[in-house]
Motif scaffolding. Structure first.
Motif, mmCIF file in Angstrom:
data_model
loop_
_atom_site.group_PDB
_atom_site.id
_atom_site.type_symbol
_atom_site.label_atom_id
_atom_site.label_comp_id
_atom_site.label_asym_id
_atom_site.label_seq_id
_atom_site.Cartn_x
_atom_site.Cartn_y
_atom_site.Cartn_z
ATOM 1 N N GLY A 1 -13.153 -14.676 18.041
ATOM 2 C CA GLY A 1 -12.262 -14.251 18.601
ATOM 3 C C GLY A 1 -10.541 -14.575 18.797
ATOM 4 N N ALA A 2 -10.055 -13.363 19.197
ATOM 5 C CA ALA A 2 -8.606 -13.366 18.383
ATOM 6 C C ALA A 2 -7.741 -13.007 19.638
ATOM 7 C CB ALA A 2 -8.400 -13.387 17.033
ATOM 8 N N ASP A 3 -6.480 -13.209 19.423
ATOM 9 C CA ASP A 3 -5.532 -12.354 20.477
ATOM 10 C C ASP A 3 -4.825 -10.984 19.996
ATOM 11 O OD1 ASP A 3 -5.462 -13.285 22.917
ATOM 12 O OD2 ASP A 3 -4.967 -15.069 21.784
ATOM 13 N N MET A 4 -4.918 -11.324 18.326
ATOM 14 C CA MET A 4 -4.156 -10.666 16.916
ATOM 15 C C MET A 4 -4.391 -11.097 15.813
ATOM 16 S SD MET A 4 -0.529 -10.983 15.848
ATOM 17 C CE MET A 4 0.277 -10.305 17.514
ATOM 18 N N LEU A 5 -4.818 -10.303 14.954
ATOM 19 C CA LEU A 5 -5.592 -10.147 13.766
ATOM 20 C C LEU A 5 -4.382 -9.666 12.577
ATOM 21 C CD1 LEU A 5 -7.860 -9.899 11.245
ATOM 22 C CD2 LEU A 5 -7.975 -7.660 11.886
ATOM 23 N N LEU A 6 -4.402 -11.189 11.645
ATOM 24 C CA LEU A 6 -3.947 -10.946 10.989
ATOM 25 C C LEU A 6 -4.040 -10.580 9.106
ATOM 26 C CD1 LEU A 6 -0.679 -11.149 9.131
ATOM 27 C CD2 LEU A 6 -1.169 -14.010 9.429
ATOM 28 N N VAL A 7 -3.967 -9.807 8.775
ATOM 29 C CA VAL A 7 -4.414 -9.397 7.716
ATOM 30 C C VAL A 7 -3.272 -9.295 6.137
ATOM 31 C CG1 VAL A 7 -5.264 -7.207 5.747
ATOM 32 C CG2 VAL A 7 -5.913 -7.218 8.140
ATOM 33 N N ALA A 8 -4.506 -10.537 5.224
ATOM 34 C CA ALA A 8 -3.221 -10.873 3.892
ATOM 35 C C ALA A 8 -4.582 -11.443 2.888
ATOM 36 C CB ALA A 8 -2.537 -12.360 4.597
ATOM 37 N N VAL A 9 -5.071 -10.744 2.445
ATOM 38 C CA VAL A 9 -6.306 -10.579 1.603
ATOM 39 C C VAL A 9 -5.139 -10.407 0.670
ATOM 40 C CG1 VAL A 9 -7.905 -9.945 3.577
ATOM 41 C CG2 VAL A 9 -6.921 -8.003 1.921
ATOM 42 N N GLY A 10 -4.381 -10.006 0.775
ATOM 43 C CA GLY A 10 -3.673 -9.227 -1.713
ATOM 44 C C GLY A 10 -3.081 -8.155 -0.650
ATOM 45 N N ARG A 11 -2.139 -7.887 -1.649
ATOM 46 C CA ARG A 11 -1.366 -6.502 -2.129
ATOM 47 C C ARG A 11 -1.986 -5.926 -3.230
ATOM 48 N NH1 ARG A 11 3.297 -6.498 1.153
ATOM 49 N NH2 ARG A 11 4.167 -5.553 -0.076
ATOM 50 N N VAL A 12 -1.906 -4.679 -2.934
ATOM 51 C CA VAL A 12 -1.615 -3.255 -3.893
ATOM 52 C C VAL A 12 -0.781 -2.595 -4.400
ATOM 53 C CG1 VAL A 12 -4.040 -2.893 -3.085
ATOM 54 C CG2 VAL A 12 -2.395 -1.532 -1.767
ATOM 55 N N PRO A 13 -0.600 -1.712 -5.660
ATOM 56 C CA PRO A 13 0.516 -1.198 -6.124
ATOM 57 C C PRO A 13 0.491 -0.418 -5.609
ATOM 58 C CG PRO A 13 -0.877 -1.257 -7.949
ATOM 59 C CD PRO A 13 -1.941 -1.955 -7.211
ATOM 60 N N ASN A 14 2.253 0.430 -5.167
ATOM 61 C CA ASN A 14 1.900 1.665 -4.858
ATOM 62 C C ASN A 14 1.909 3.234 -5.540
ATOM 63 O OD1 ASN A 14 2.350 0.895 -2.128
ATOM 64 N ND2 ASN A 14 4.370 0.395 -2.437
ATOM 65 N N SER A 15 1.456 3.173 -7.130
ATOM 66 C CA SER A 15 1.078 3.429 -7.767
ATOM 67 C C SER A 15 0.704 5.304 -7.247
ATOM 68 C CB SER A 15 0.569 3.480 -8.873
ATOM 69 O OG SER A 15 -1.132 2.144 -8.630
ATOM 70 N N ASP A 16 -0.579 4.599 -6.438
ATOM 71 C CA ASP A 16 -1.378 5.680 -5.991
ATOM 72 C C ASP A 16 -0.815 6.997 -5.217
ATOM 73 O OD1 ASP A 16 -1.146 3.520 -4.236
ATOM 74 O OD2 ASP A 16 -2.675 4.278 -3.191
ATOM 75 N N ARG A 17 0.678 6.532 -4.371
ATOM 76 C CA ARG A 17 1.318 7.126 -3.859
ATOM 77 C C ARG A 17 2.748 8.782 -4.926
ATOM 78 N NH1 ARG A 17 2.637 3.634 1.186
ATOM 79 N NH2 ARG A 17 0.960 3.590 2.164
ATOM 80 N N LEU A 18 2.333 8.081 -5.868
ATOM 81 C CA LEU A 18 3.550 9.163 -7.585
ATOM 82 C C LEU A 18 3.120 9.997 -8.144
ATOM 83 C CD1 LEU A 18 5.225 5.784 -7.976
ATOM 84 C CD2 LEU A 18 6.125 6.770 -6.827
ATOM 85 N N ASN A 19 1.510 10.061 -7.373
ATOM 86 C CA ASN A 19 0.958 11.341 -8.951
ATOM 87 C C ASN A 19 1.145 11.578 -10.010
ATOM 88 O OD1 ASN A 19 -0.416 14.036 -8.640
ATOM 89 N ND2 ASN A 19 0.921 15.338 -8.748
ATOM 90 N N LEU A 20 1.022 10.366 -10.464
ATOM 91 C CA LEU A 20 1.649 9.736 -11.946
ATOM 92 C C LEU A 20 0.533 10.202 -13.240
ATOM 93 C CD1 LEU A 20 1.539 5.620 -11.623
ATOM 94 C CD2 LEU A 20 3.543 7.064 -11.390
ATOM 95 N N GLY A 21 -0.314 11.160 -12.516
ATOM 96 C CA GLY A 21 -1.388 11.995 -13.619
ATOM 97 C C GLY A 21 -0.594 13.159 -14.377
ATOM 98 N N VAL A 22 0.175 13.686 -13.201
ATOM 99 C CA VAL A 22 1.348 14.466 -14.451
ATOM 100 C C VAL A 22 2.327 14.156 -15.494
ATOM 101 C CG1 VAL A 22 0.481 16.240 -12.141
ATOM 102 C CG2 VAL A 22 2.541 15.006 -12.128
ATOM 103 N N ALA A 23 2.735 13.529 -14.743
ATOM 104 C CA ALA A 23 3.371 12.885 -15.106
ATOM 105 C C ALA A 23 3.385 11.932 -16.852
ATOM 106 C CB ALA A 23 4.469 11.769 -14.740
ATOM 107 N N GLY A 24 2.038 12.029 -17.399
ATOM 108 C CA GLY A 24 1.593 11.005 -18.117
ATOM 109 C C GLY A 24 2.163 9.842 -18.254
ATOM 110 N N VAL A 25 1.949 9.333 -17.087
ATOM 111 C CA VAL A 25 2.184 7.761 -17.012
ATOM 112 C C VAL A 25 0.776 6.845 -16.425
ATOM 113 C CG1 VAL A 25 3.230 5.580 -14.999
ATOM 114 C CG2 VAL A 25 4.377 7.953 -15.633
ATOM 115 N N ASP A 26 0.397 5.683 -17.147
ATOM 116 C CA ASP A 26 -0.988 5.654 -17.629
ATOM 117 C C ASP A 26 -1.263 3.834 -16.531
ATOM 118 O OD1 ASP A 26 -2.053 7.447 -18.876
ATOM 119 O OD2 ASP A 26 -1.770 6.000 -20.767
ATOM 120 N N THR A 27 -2.269 4.572 -15.623
ATOM 121 C CA THR A 27 -2.587 2.680 -15.401
ATOM 122 C C THR A 27 -3.646 2.157 -15.241
ATOM 123 O OG1 THR A 27 -3.132 3.703 -13.619
ATOM 124 C CG2 THR A 27 -0.909 3.782 -12.996
ATOM 125 N N HIS A 28 -3.644 1.132 -14.815
ATOM 126 C CA HIS A 28 -4.801 -0.252 -15.099
ATOM 127 C C HIS A 28 -5.643 0.623 -13.878
ATOM 128 C CE1 HIS A 28 -3.125 -2.705 -17.845
ATOM 129 N NE2 HIS A 28 -1.565 -2.747 -17.302
#
Length: 455
Positions: free
Chosen positions: A254-281
């Motif tokens: 039980g908790a009054d507040m939940l803090l999520v701190a399991v890591g971070r993800v890159p914002n590449s999925d928000r940029l529509n990189l495929g049409v620019a020819g930019v590859d990702t891992h």
């Protein structure tokens, strides 16, 4: 479509790419959220300012150890928060104004996405605008990762992006994650009076650290927090202010507040990189070469969106590399990520560089190991520290330093002589015996660990 010479997406370390040497060009900066990036606004800078306040509070609370009569009455959370973010927000606004006032830099405040090779659409408050560029730098950073059971619950939660700005610390705080972000924020809220429980899927905290550090840190943390290690959250129920976590062993928290701190993800999925020819891992990081060039002609990337080492000092170094390579395409320089130091600003502090002992085993190496405890040196007596230590790893025969790991007061500072030695190729014996080591300074800990190698 307006054409720029250079567009930088992201005004964190991306902002550092542009200096007056670009004054003859038509430059644009696109920023969706924060000038100064995560580090200034919700990451390393405010968290360390809060962590230092927590350290002061801990020092007062432990004053009796040093025969000082003192009493910690309270950590004034709101005053502390306003002091920290008053300064942080002023720096952010100054950075934004500075760019707006540059006669060669256009600032677009909105989200960018690619519509084609070196072409972008930016969603501004008053509608979208399309621009193109001869060269583009992607420095759009990352964001907190949120586990499925948390996201699916539709219940409120905090992340490192939000939790430091809350109005008051919770009475009971549940932290998901056992890495450095989770550890630092748990430290802050514990000092502020919250009862903290940490849920981590691994069997110890700070897992990527050298095993001796991770094991000792976990042991010390267990005396302060309710640790649920080797566990994962399967469900989040309840309501705002009364959260209940169900773990994979059917236990609940039980908790009054939940803090999520399991890591971070890159914002590449928000940029529509495929049409620019930019590859990702596979993990979403943009693929770059040693010169920070992506797979698309004229497009560079830097920082958390591409690096396997999401640290501000790494992003700043990459920004310098990109700035040089933009100006000097016939004399490219490379970003070197081989020896990158890092620190965790908890109590005790943790700092590291290079290989861990488990890394050496995985590589089939049998390194020399030297260790010294804070309580082995005079300044450690002054600090009454009985848990901290320095551990160094060196190659047999040559004395070449392979790694260094510290846990204890001032660890982030004490590791710097080892960082310099490893970067400049100074062997362990030379480092231990050639310079003077001030007595009785804390740096004698490093000297003693080096001598313990027996070289």
């Amino acid at each position: 479509m307006r054409q720029h010479d250079l567009v930088v997406i992201g005004a964190g370390s991306g902002n550092a790419v542009i200096d007056d040497s670009f004054a003859g060009l038509d430059v644009a900066i696109v920023e969706e959220k924060w000038f100064g990036g995560t580090c200034l606004n919700a990451g390393c800078i405010p968290s360390k300012m809060l962590a230092y306040t927590a350290q002061v509070a801990r020092t007062v609370a432990a004053a009796g150890t040093y025969d000082v009569d003192a009493q910690l009455r309270a950590v004034r959370w709101r005053a502390m928060r306003d002091r920290v973010f008053g300064r942080v927000d002023a720096e952010r606004d100054e950075g934004r104004r500075g760019r707006r006032e540059s006669d060669y830099v256009t600032v677009y405040e909105g989200r960018a996405r690619f519509t084609g090779p070196r072409e972008l659409r930016i969603d501004l408050a008053d509608g979208p605008v399309d621009i193109g560029a001869r060269q583009i730098v992607i420095a759009a950073g990352g964001r907190p990762s949120v586990p499925g059971p948390v996201a699916d619950s539709s219940l409120p939660y905090e992340t490192s992006d939000t939790v430091m700005r809350i109005d008051a610390p919770p009475r009971r705080l549940a932290v998901l994650g056992g890495g450095y972000i989770a550890a630092e924020l748990a430290e802050v809220f514990d000092a502020a009076g919250s009862s903290v429980v940490i849920v981590e899927k691994e069997n110890r905290l700070l897992g990527p650290q050298d095993e001796a550090v991770a094991e000792r840190f976990t042991e010390l943390a267990r005396a302060r927090y309710d640790l649920r290690l080797g566990r994962e959250v399967t469900a989040v129920t309840g309501r705002a202010g009364a959260i209940r976590l169900t773990l994979d062993d059917a236990s609940t928290i039980g908790a009054d507040m939940l803090l999520v701190a399991v890591g971070r993800v890159p914002n590449s999925d928000r940029l529509n990189l495929g049409v620019a020819g930019v590859d990702t891992h596979d993990d979403g990081r943009i693929v770059v070469d040693a010169h920070q060039r992506t797979t698309a002609e004229g497009v560079f990337a830097l920082g958390d969106i591409c690096t396997p080492l999401p640290l501000r000092h790494v992003a700043n170094r990459e920004a310098k590399v990109v700035a040089h390579n933009l100006r000097h395409p016939d004399a490219l320089i490379a970003a070197d990520h081989e020896l990158v130091p890092a620190a965790v600003f908890t109590r005790p502090q943790v700092a590291s560089i290079g290989a861990t002992e488990q890394d050496c085993r995985d590589r089939g190496l049998d390194p020399l190991v030297g260790e010294a405890r804070y309580e082995d040196v005079a300044y450690g007596w002054a600090m009454e520290d009985t848990t901290g230590f320095c551990k160094v790893l060196a190659e047999r025969g040559t004395g070449r330093l392979l790694g260094a790991h510290l846990m204890g007061p001032q660890a982030a500072t004490l590791i710097q002589p080892l960082v310099l030695a490893m970067t400049l190729g100074i062997d362990a014996s030379t480092l231990a015996r050639s310079p003077y080591w001030i007595h009785p300074a804390p740096t004698e800990l490093v000297e003693k660990a080096l001598l313990d190698l027996g070289l």
